[in-house]
Design a protein around this motif. Structure first.
Motif, PDB file in Angstrom:
ATOM      1  N   ASN A 112      14.757  12.147  -7.312  1.00 20.49           N
ATOM      2  CA  ASN A 112      15.917  11.142  -7.724  1.00 20.49           C
ATOM      3  C   ASN A 112      15.706  10.161  -6.800  1.00 20.49           C
ATOM      4  OD1 ASN A 112      16.679  12.305  -9.974  1.00 20.49           O
ATOM      5  ND2 ASN A 112      18.381  13.521  -8.896  1.00 20.49           N
ATOM      6  N   ASP A 113      14.810  10.921  -5.506  1.00 23.02           N
ATOM      7  CA  ASP A 113      14.959   9.401  -4.188  1.00 23.02           C
ATOM      8  C   ASP A 113      14.292   8.135  -5.100  1.00 23.02           C
ATOM      9  OD1 ASP A 113      15.949  11.250  -2.739  1.00 23.02           O
ATOM     10  OD2 ASP A 113      14.389  12.311  -1.517  1.00 23.02           O
ATOM     11  N   THR A 114      14.620   7.168  -4.231  1.00 24.94           N
ATOM     12  CA  THR A 114      13.883   6.051  -4.640  1.00 24.94           C
ATOM     13  C   THR A 114      11.548   6.119  -4.009  1.00 24.94           C
ATOM     14  OG1 THR A 114      14.833   4.739  -2.535  1.00 24.94           O
ATOM     15  CG2 THR A 114      16.081   4.798  -4.412  1.00 24.94           C
ATOM     16  N   VAL A 115      11.738   5.207  -4.644  1.00 28.32           N
ATOM     17  CA  VAL A 115       9.775   4.604  -4.065  1.00 28.32           C
ATOM     18  C   VAL A 115      10.232   3.835  -2.826  1.00 28.32           C
ATOM     19  CG1 VAL A 115       7.907   3.780  -4.803  1.00 28.32           C
ATOM     20  CG2 VAL A 115       9.233   4.706  -6.476  1.00 28.32           C
ATOM     21  N   GLN A 116      11.109   3.629  -2.629  1.00 26.31           N
ATOM     22  CA  GLN A 116      11.152   3.104  -1.077  1.00 26.31           C
ATOM     23  C   GLN A 116      11.299   3.924  -0.471  1.00 26.31           C
ATOM     24  OE1 GLN A 116      15.295   0.312  -0.550  1.00 26.31           O
ATOM     25  NE2 GLN A 116      13.391  -1.438   0.323  1.00 26.31           N
ATOM     26  N   HIS A 117      12.411   4.920  -0.613  1.00 20.87           N
ATOM     27  CA  HIS A 117      12.785   5.545   0.933  1.00 20.87           C
ATOM     28  C   HIS A 117      10.991   6.251   0.610  1.00 20.87           C
ATOM     29  CE1 HIS A 117      14.693   9.262   2.920  1.00 20.87           C
ATOM     30  NE2 HIS A 117      14.095  10.262   1.711  1.00 20.87           N
ATOM     31  N   ALA A 118      10.388   7.068  -0.670  1.00 17.91           N
ATOM     32  CA  ALA A 118       9.370   7.892  -0.319  1.00 17.91           C
ATOM     33  C   ALA A 118       8.030   6.723   0.208  1.00 17.91           C
ATOM     34  CB  ALA A 118       8.743   8.136  -1.840  1.00 17.91           C
ATOM     35  N   ALA A 119       8.360   5.670   0.207  1.00 17.79           N
ATOM     36  CA  ALA A 119       7.167   4.418   0.904  1.00 17.79           C
ATOM     37  C   ALA A 119       7.621   5.209   2.368  1.00 17.79           C
ATOM     38  CB  ALA A 119       7.387   3.002   0.069  1.00 17.79           C
ATOM     39  N   GLY A 140       4.991  17.198  -7.915  1.00 11.33           N
ATOM     40  CA  GLY A 140       4.167  16.367  -8.273  1.00 11.33           C
ATOM     41  C   GLY A 140       4.439  15.879  -6.603  1.00 11.33           C
ATOM     42  N   MET A 141       3.026  14.735  -6.975  1.00 14.96           N
ATOM     43  CA  MET A 141       3.471  14.233  -5.620  1.00 14.96           C
ATOM     44  C   MET A 141       3.251  12.472  -5.855  1.00 14.96           C
ATOM     45  SD  MET A 141       2.143  16.134  -3.325  1.00 14.96           S
ATOM     46  CE  MET A 141       0.795  15.399  -1.702  1.00 14.96           C
ATOM     47  N   VAL A 142       3.723  12.115  -5.094  1.00 13.20           N
ATOM     48  CA  VAL A 142       4.056  10.447  -5.026  1.00 13.20           C
ATOM     49  C   VAL A 142       2.975   9.984  -3.813  1.00 13.20           C
ATOM     50  CG1 VAL A 142       5.345  10.607  -3.593  1.00 13.20           C
ATOM     51  CG2 VAL A 142       5.623   8.482  -5.228  1.00 13.20           C
ATOM     52  N   THR A 143       2.498   8.827  -4.381  1.00 10.15           N
ATOM     53  CA  THR A 143       0.772   8.686  -3.039  1.00 10.15           C
ATOM     54  C   THR A 143       1.333   7.128  -3.468  1.00 10.15           C
ATOM     55  OG1 THR A 143      -1.061   8.068  -5.302  1.00 10.15           O
ATOM     56  CG2 THR A 143      -1.101  10.258  -4.029  1.00 10.15           C
ATOM     57  N   ASP A 144       0.731   6.576  -2.150  1.00  8.22           N
ATOM     58  CA  ASP A 144       0.667   5.102  -2.313  1.00  8.22           C
ATOM     59  C   ASP A 144       0.151   4.312  -3.109  1.00  8.22           C
ATOM     60  OD1 ASP A 144      -2.039   6.171  -0.976  1.00  8.22           O
ATOM     61  OD2 ASP A 144      -1.963   4.962   0.698  1.00  8.22           O
ATOM     62  N   ARG A 145      -1.014   4.615  -4.044  1.00  9.59           N
ATOM     63  CA  ARG A 145      -1.190   4.207  -5.048  1.00  9.59           C
ATOM     64  C   ARG A 145      -0.761   4.092  -6.016  1.00  9.59           C
ATOM     65  NH1 ARG A 145      -4.986   4.944  -9.649  1.00  9.59           N
ATOM     66  NH2 ARG A 145      -6.629   3.527 -10.193  1.00  9.59           N
ATOM     67  N   ASP A 146       0.250   5.508  -6.444  1.00 11.49           N
ATOM     68  CA  ASP A 146       0.397   5.785  -7.737  1.00 11.49           C
ATOM     69  C   ASP A 146       1.709   4.489  -7.136  1.00 11.49           C
ATOM     70  OD1 ASP A 146       0.293   7.658  -8.169  1.00 11.49           O
ATOM     71  OD2 ASP A 146       0.997   9.623  -7.117  1.00 11.49           O
ATOM     72  N   ILE A 147       2.762   4.196  -6.138  1.00 10.15           N
ATOM     73  CA  ILE A 147       3.567   3.470  -6.506  1.00 10.15           C
ATOM     74  C   ILE A 147       3.051   1.780  -6.009  1.00 10.15           C
ATOM     75  CG2 ILE A 147       4.936   2.334  -4.469  1.00 10.15           C
ATOM     76  CD1 ILE A 147       4.973   4.858  -2.650  1.00 10.15           C
ATOM     77  N   ALA A 148       1.207   1.347  -5.718  1.00  7.74           N
ATOM     78  CA  ALA A 148       1.009  -0.104  -5.988  1.00  7.74           C
ATOM     79  C   ALA A 148       0.976  -0.251  -7.475  1.00  7.74           C
ATOM     80  CB  ALA A 148      -0.304  -0.135  -5.451  1.00  7.74           C
ATOM     81  N   VAL A 149       0.521   1.124  -8.064  1.00 10.57           N
ATOM     82  CA  VAL A 149      -0.098   0.614  -9.661  1.00 10.57           C
ATOM     83  C   VAL A 149       1.914   0.888 -10.493  1.00 10.57           C
ATOM     84  CG1 VAL A 149      -0.924   1.421 -11.403  1.00 10.57           C
ATOM     85  CG2 VAL A 149      -2.011   1.699  -9.071  1.00 10.57           C
ATOM     86  N   VAL A 151       5.126   0.794  -9.836  1.00  7.86           N
ATOM     87  CA  VAL A 151       6.048   0.677  -9.106  1.00  7.86           C
ATOM     88  C   VAL A 151       5.408  -1.129  -9.021  1.00  7.86           C
ATOM     89  CG1 VAL A 151       7.832   0.269  -7.656  1.00  7.86           C
ATOM     90  CG2 VAL A 151       6.881   2.475  -8.883  1.00  7.86           C
ATOM     91  N   VAL A 152       4.659  -1.676  -8.284  1.00  5.40           N
ATOM     92  CA  VAL A 152       4.758  -2.988  -7.827  1.00  5.40           C
ATOM     93  C   VAL A 152       3.490  -3.832  -8.645  1.00  5.40           C
ATOM     94  CG1 VAL A 152       3.929  -4.135  -5.747  1.00  5.40           C
ATOM     95  CG2 VAL A 152       4.618  -2.319  -5.138  1.00  5.40           C
ATOM     96  N   ALA A 153       2.901  -3.186  -9.107  1.00  7.01           N
ATOM     97  CA  ALA A 153       2.195  -4.223 -10.564  1.00  7.01           C
ATOM     98  C   ALA A 153       3.179  -3.810 -11.962  1.00  7.01           C
ATOM     99  CB  ALA A 153       0.649  -3.148 -10.688  1.00  7.01           C
ATOM    100  N   ALA A 154       3.523  -3.353 -11.381  1.00  4.77           N
ATOM    101  CA  ALA A 154       4.713  -3.058 -13.336  1.00  4.77           C
ATOM    102  C   ALA A 154       6.075  -3.548 -12.341  1.00  4.77           C
ATOM    103  CB  ALA A 154       4.722  -1.608 -13.631  1.00  4.77           C
ATOM    104  N   GLY A 155       6.542  -4.527 -11.727  1.00  5.33           N
ATOM    105  CA  GLY A 155       6.985  -4.985 -11.782  1.00  5.33           C
ATOM    106  C   GLY A 155       8.660  -3.977 -11.253  1.00  5.33           C
ATOM    107  N   LEU A 156       8.645  -3.296 -11.003  1.00  9.98           N
ATOM    108  CA  LEU A 156       9.782  -2.470 -11.373  1.00  9.98           C
ATOM    109  C   LEU A 156      10.682  -2.449  -9.261  1.00  9.98           C
ATOM    110  CD1 LEU A 156       8.698   0.670 -12.900  1.00  9.98           C
ATOM    111  CD2 LEU A 156       9.981  -1.242 -13.521  1.00  9.98           C
ATOM    112  N   PRO A 157      11.955  -2.551  -9.501  1.00 17.38           N
ATOM    113  CA  PRO A 157      12.774  -2.993  -7.980  1.00 17.38           C
ATOM    114  C   PRO A 157      12.076  -1.067  -7.767  1.00 17.38           C
ATOM    115  CG  PRO A 157      13.890  -2.375  -9.944  1.00 17.38           C
ATOM    116  CD  PRO A 157      12.783  -2.542 -10.583  1.00 17.38           C
ATOM    117  N   ALA A 158      11.288  -1.318  -6.070  1.00 18.17           N
ATOM    118  CA  ALA A 158      11.773  -0.210  -5.318  1.00 18.17           C
ATOM    119  C   ALA A 158      12.755   0.916  -5.106  1.00 18.17           C
ATOM    120  CB  ALA A 158      10.245  -0.556  -3.910  1.00 18.17           C
TER     121      ALA A 158
END
Length: 253
Positions: A112-119, A140-149, A151-158
């Motif tokens: 439930n943590d935000t991607v911004q927090h993970a970054a 699971g694992m969240v990676t910098d590439r996961d966030i880029a592809v 979230v960022v590329a999909a236009g979602l708010p981090a």
């Protein structure tokens, strides 16, 4: 040659194979050559790292070659049964377990943590990935590439996207009582630098990190091994989550 002349792929392949066969000091018996539109692809295995580069140089020197994709792997078979190549490289004795070398109490995020927090956590810890855990259980694992592809590329708010939406759920992991030689062997094959370690209840207990071990055991061999693991390969991660048994075999779930 004349204008617009282009050497055929078959002729390029024959030339490369003939030149490789003429090498007296390199064993090319396990090397395969294919050519498509002037791009040479090398696969198979050799005994020494220098042989891999020598073969690539020979192929690159042939007329008509536009690019060389060197997927040749350096065989590690001679190190099996004595701690494995990777185990020997990092100085581990036979029988050393993942729990003996893992980094304990790794930083994690919840689903439930935000991607911004993970970054922010990845930035502060200077790592490219972070485990996602529900309590202590690995999700699971969240990676910098996961966030880029995702979230960022999909236009979602981090700041409003949850880690569970961006994470990779199907990841490679190992048990804490797996032999470290088998774990490192699989990390080398799959070209991953960090792998979560879990107990038999699938609770996260640590991380095996090649980078952390390399800091403790510096040297040219270690640096070359890390470079080789980081080199892109045609082998990718499978679509199923994979555990590594004490024998090094893979079990799908």
């Amino acid at each position: 040659g004349p204008r617009n002349w282009q050497r055929s792929d078959e002729r390029i392949r024959e030339d490369v194979c003939e030149r490789l066969a003429a090498l007296d000091d390199v064993d090319v018996s396990d090397v395969s050559v294919s050519v498509e539109q002037g791009k040479v692809r090398l696969t198979g295995g050799v005994v020494q790292r220098s042989d891999k580069h020598r073969i690539e140089d020979v192929a690159d020197d042939c007329a008509g070659v536009r690019e060389v994709d060197n997927q040749i792997r350096v065989r590690r078979d001679d190190a099996r049964g004595s701690g494995g190549f990777w185990g020997q490289l990092f100085g581990f004795e036979s029988g050393t377990k993942a729990r003996d070398v893992m980094t304990r109490e790794p930083i994690t995020v919840s689903p439930n943590d935000t991607v911004q927090h993970a970054a922010q956590i990845m930035k502060d810890a200077d790592v490219g990935s972070v485990p996602v855990c529900d309590g202590q259980r690995l999700q699971g694992m969240v990676t910098d590439r996961d966030i880029a592809v995702r979230v960022v590329a999909a236009g979602l708010p981090a700041d409003r996207t949850q880690a569970s939406q961006a994470m990779t759920a199907e990841v490679f992991w190992c048990y804490e009582d797996d032999d470290i030689a088998d774990v490192l062997e699989k990390m080398g094959e799959q070209q991953v630098r960090r792998i979560p370690v879990v107990d038999r209840d699938h609770k996260l207990t640590g991380i095996v990190s090649l980078g952390d071990m390399a800091v403790q055991r510096s040297g040219d061999q270690v640096e070359e091994a890390l470079e080789e693991i980081s080199t892109p390969s045609s082998k990718g991660a499978t679509g199923a989550s994979t555990t590594m048994s004490p024998t090094g075999s893979q079990q799908r779930h």
